[in-house]
Motif scaffolding. Structure first.
Motif, PDB file in Angstrom:
ATOM      1  N   ASN A  78      27.574 -10.197  48.102  1.00 11.30           N
ATOM      2  CA  ASN A  78      28.886  -9.743  48.554  1.00 11.30           C
ATOM      3  C   ASN A  78      28.913  -9.616  50.079  1.00 11.30           C
ATOM      4  N   ARG A  79      27.823  -9.089  50.630  1.00 11.86           N
ATOM      5  CA  ARG A  79      27.757  -8.899  52.079  1.00 11.86           C
ATOM      6  C   ARG A  79      27.784 -10.256  52.803  1.00 11.86           C
ATOM      7  N   TRP A  80      27.045 -11.215  52.268  1.00 14.04           N
ATOM      8  CA  TRP A  80      27.021 -12.538  52.923  1.00 14.04           C
ATOM      9  C   TRP A  80      28.390 -13.212  52.861  1.00 14.04           C
ATOM     10  N   ILE A  81      29.037 -13.104  51.697  1.00 11.98           N
ATOM     11  CA  ILE A  81      30.332 -13.783  51.543  1.00 11.98           C
ATOM     12  C   ILE A  81      31.384 -13.125  52.454  1.00 11.98           C
ATOM     13  N   ALA A  82      31.165 -11.864  52.800  1.00 14.88           N
ATOM     14  CA  ALA A  82      32.095 -11.176  53.697  1.00 14.88           C
ATOM     15  C   ALA A  82      31.755 -11.410  55.172  1.00 14.88           C
ATOM     16  N   ASP A  83      30.689 -12.151  55.427  1.00 15.97           N
ATOM     17  CA  ASP A  83      30.230 -12.371  56.811  1.00 15.97           C
ATOM     18  C   ASP A  83      30.919 -13.620  57.368  1.00 15.97           C
ATOM     19  N   MET A  84      31.629 -13.468  58.466  1.00 13.78           N
ATOM     20  CA  MET A  84      32.398 -14.593  59.005  1.00 13.78           C
ATOM     21  C   MET A  84      31.512 -15.749  59.457  1.00 13.78           C
ATOM     22  N   ARG A  85      30.244 -15.477  59.770  1.00 14.82           N
ATOM     23  CA  ARG A  85      29.339 -16.582  60.132  1.00 14.82           C
ATOM     24  C   ARG A  85      29.114 -17.490  58.926  1.00 14.82           C
ATOM     25  N   VAL A  86      28.967 -16.852  57.742  1.00 14.71           N
ATOM     26  CA  VAL A  86      28.788 -17.641  56.509  1.00 14.71           C
ATOM     27  C   VAL A  86      30.087 -18.374  56.176  1.00 14.71           C
ATOM     28  N   ARG A  87      31.204 -17.678  56.303  1.00 12.34           N
ATOM     29  CA  ARG A  87      32.499 -18.274  55.926  1.00 12.34           C
ATOM     30  C   ARG A  87      32.884 -19.433  56.844  1.00 12.34           C
ATOM     31  N   ARG A  88      32.414 -19.373  58.078  1.00  9.33           N
ATOM     32  CA  ARG A  88      32.710 -20.478  58.981  1.00  9.33           C
ATOM     33  C   ARG A  88      31.909 -21.724  58.574  1.00  9.33           C
ATOM     34  N   ALA A  89      30.701 -21.486  58.088  1.00 15.62           N
ATOM     35  CA  ALA A  89      29.816 -22.616  57.763  1.00 15.62           C
ATOM     36  C   ALA A  89      30.086 -23.201  56.382  1.00 15.62           C
ATOM     37  N   HIS A  90      30.455 -22.356  55.406  1.00 16.66           N
ATOM     38  CA  HIS A  90      30.519 -22.771  54.000  1.00 16.66           C
ATOM     39  C   HIS A  90      31.875 -22.489  53.390  1.00 16.66           C
ATOM     40  N   ARG A  91      32.160 -23.187  52.325  1.00 11.44           N
ATOM     41  CA  ARG A  91      33.195 -22.699  51.412  1.00 11.44           C
ATOM     42  C   ARG A  91      32.607 -21.507  50.679  1.00 11.44           C
ATOM     43  N   PRO A 138      22.651 -14.972  57.252  1.00 13.27           N
ATOM     44  CA  PRO A 138      22.760 -15.421  58.654  1.00 13.27           C
ATOM     45  C   PRO A 138      21.763 -14.760  59.596  1.00 13.27           C
ATOM     46  N   ASP A 139      21.272 -13.580  59.209  1.00 10.71           N
ATOM     47  CA  ASP A 139      20.242 -12.946  60.048  1.00 10.71           C
ATOM     48  C   ASP A 139      18.886 -13.642  59.896  1.00 10.71           C
ATOM     49  N   GLU A 140      18.783 -14.537  58.901  1.00 12.46           N
ATOM     50  CA  GLU A 140      17.518 -15.243  58.654  1.00 12.46           C
ATOM     51  C   GLU A 140      17.632 -16.734  58.990  1.00 12.46           C
ATOM     52  N   TRP A 141      18.705 -17.125  59.642  1.00 13.65           N
ATOM     53  CA  TRP A 141      18.868 -18.535  60.004  1.00 13.65           C
ATOM     54  C   TRP A 141      17.802 -18.938  61.038  1.00 13.65           C
ATOM     55  N   ARG A 142      17.580 -20.246  61.117  1.00 13.40           N
ATOM     56  CA  ARG A 142      16.642 -20.859  62.063  1.00 13.40           C
ATOM     57  C   ARG A 142      15.179 -20.478  61.806  1.00 13.40           C
ATOM     58  N   PRO A 145      34.909 -11.581  48.665  1.00 16.79           N
ATOM     59  CA  PRO A 145      34.311 -10.241  48.582  1.00 16.79           C
ATOM     60  C   PRO A 145      35.059  -9.395  47.548  1.00 16.79           C
ATOM     61  N   ALA A 146      34.323  -8.523  46.869  1.00 10.04           N
ATOM     62  CA  ALA A 146      34.950  -7.730  45.808  1.00 10.04           C
ATOM     63  C   ALA A 146      34.133  -6.478  45.543  1.00 10.04           C
ATOM     64  N   MET A 147      34.693  -5.616  44.695  1.00 10.97           N
ATOM     65  CA  MET A 147      33.970  -4.387  44.358  1.00 10.97           C
ATOM     66  C   MET A 147      32.804  -4.724  43.411  1.00 10.97           C
TER      67      MET A 147
END
Lengths: 194, 180
Positions: free
Chosen positions: A26-39, A98-102, A44-46
């Motif tokens: 849920n946290r990743w899907i709410a992260d704009m870095r992920v949303r910019r890169a992926h569909r 995204p904190d684990e990229w590269r 995000p939801a409860m």
């Protein structure tokens, strides 16, 4: 039926997802870095909604979900679709925190997943759909051996503009040419069937 | 969702699907004449399953489905599926179930009506599809209303000893010819 089992890479392990992983999804899907890169797979939801989604994917006969670990921690998830007639596999999501990229986790997990697709399931081909400006993901799949078979124009919308989408595929022959040393199991011993 | 009635030329119309039409789909989709470019010619083809599909289709907010009527008889179906309302993109599809009526321009007219509706009523940005490359009639019908090739998926499926490729097309409001 469609929660995936263990597939070991060198840096990462794809493994059976569990409910405790959902908060990170849920946290990743709410992260704009992920949303910019992926569909996104789901919005995000409860927690209760994610639990329902998790139950649904567990029953699904053609979509398979894995969590991805590295160094003993959850760092991503992968989701793929097995074709109706069973000879192809679409990788729909391969999300790394995204904190684990590269750190090479994306390539390592993708290579392990392709080994499972070709060397274990013996499928004919695998596909990806990627945003044309996702250079990191394109680099990973090109290194694996994927080639473009279609270029859609103005397909995805984000950040106030449309972006093109590239469809890529890799066939079993390419896998064997490039990655024949990658095997799920060592060859059977000569006397194994005596 | 089911689409509204749209009357076209030569007795061809798109009409909201009914449960009776859905039950006809079963027999249409199991014939070798109609299945060369489809498949797999088996499935859970029971009245109960068709009732369930009909209900699901009616409730689904991400697709618009019609039956195609020719001289007031149902002869196939058409639709736009997997609509993403943020991207304003959907996948289009068509199936003519009455193979005795092939060659009468029914698919061409249905595709024209469907595509016009996508731009004028749904305000979509893009529609796309996959068509067997060897299905020249379907490809041509889509090209006439503005679809252009965006790719080719080689060796997609196997029939009678040969691999069949698939043509990937996409269309936009600005590629739709002015036919008024």
């Amino acid at each position: 039926m469609a929660l995936g089992g263990t597939i070991r890479g060198k840096k990462t392990t794809l493994r059976l997802p569990i409910e405790a992983d959902l908060e990170m999804y849920n946290r990743w899907i709410a992260d704009m870095r992920v949303r910019r890169a992926h569909r996104v797979w789901h919005e995000p939801a409860m927690p209760a909604t994610w639990k329902e989604r998790f139950k649904e994917i567990a029953k699904d006969k053609q979509n398979v979900l894995w969590s991805i670990d590295a160094g003993g921690s959850l760092v991503g998830f992968a989701l793929g679709h097995l074709w109706t007639m069973g000879n192809g596999f679409d990788v729909n999501q391969l999300v790394i925190d995204p904190d684990e990229w590269r750190k090479g986790y994306g390539f390592d997990a993708a290579l392990a997943l392709h080994r499972y697709v070709f060397d274990y399931l013996d499928l004919r081909l695998a596909t990806f759909e990627l945003r044309a400006d996702n250079g990191a993901a394109l680099k990973i799949v090109t290194k694996l051996g994927h080639t473009e078979f279609a270029h859609g124009h103005e397909v995805d919308y984000r950040d106030g503009a449309y972006v093109d989408e590239i469809k890529l595929r890799m066939d079993k022959e390419t896998w064997h040419e490039r990655w024949s040393a990658e095997r799920e199991y060592p060859p059977l011993a000569a006397d194994a069937t005596r | 969702m089911f689409g509204p009635r749209i009357d076209g030329h030569n007795g061809i119309a798109l009409v909201p699907s009914t449960l009776e039409h859905f039950k006809l789909h079963m027999s249409w989709m199991l014939q070798p004449e109609t299945d060369r470019f489809w498949g797999p010619r088996f499935g859970e083809m029971t009245d109960e399953k068709q009732e369930e599909r009909f209900k699901k289709t009616g409730e689904d907010q991400t697709q618009i489905q019609w039956s195609i009527a020719y001289q007031d008889e149902p002869v196939g179906f058409a639709g736009i599926f997997d609509i993403d309302w943020v991207r304003r993109d959907g996948e289009s599809g068509i199936f003519i179930g009455r193979h005795d009526l092939y060659g009468r321009g029914i698919a061409s007219e249905a595709i024209r009506l469907r595509t016009d509706f996508a731009w004028r009523e749904l305000r979509l940005h893009r529609v796309h599809n996959w068509i067997a490359h060897a299905n020249r009639g379907s490809r041509r019908a889509n090209e006439k209303v503005g679809y252009t090739q965006m790719g080719l998926f080689r060796r997609s499926f196997f029939r009678s000893g040969e691999w069949y490729d698939e043509w990937l097309g996409e269309a936009y409001p600005h590629t739709f010819p002015d036919q008024r």
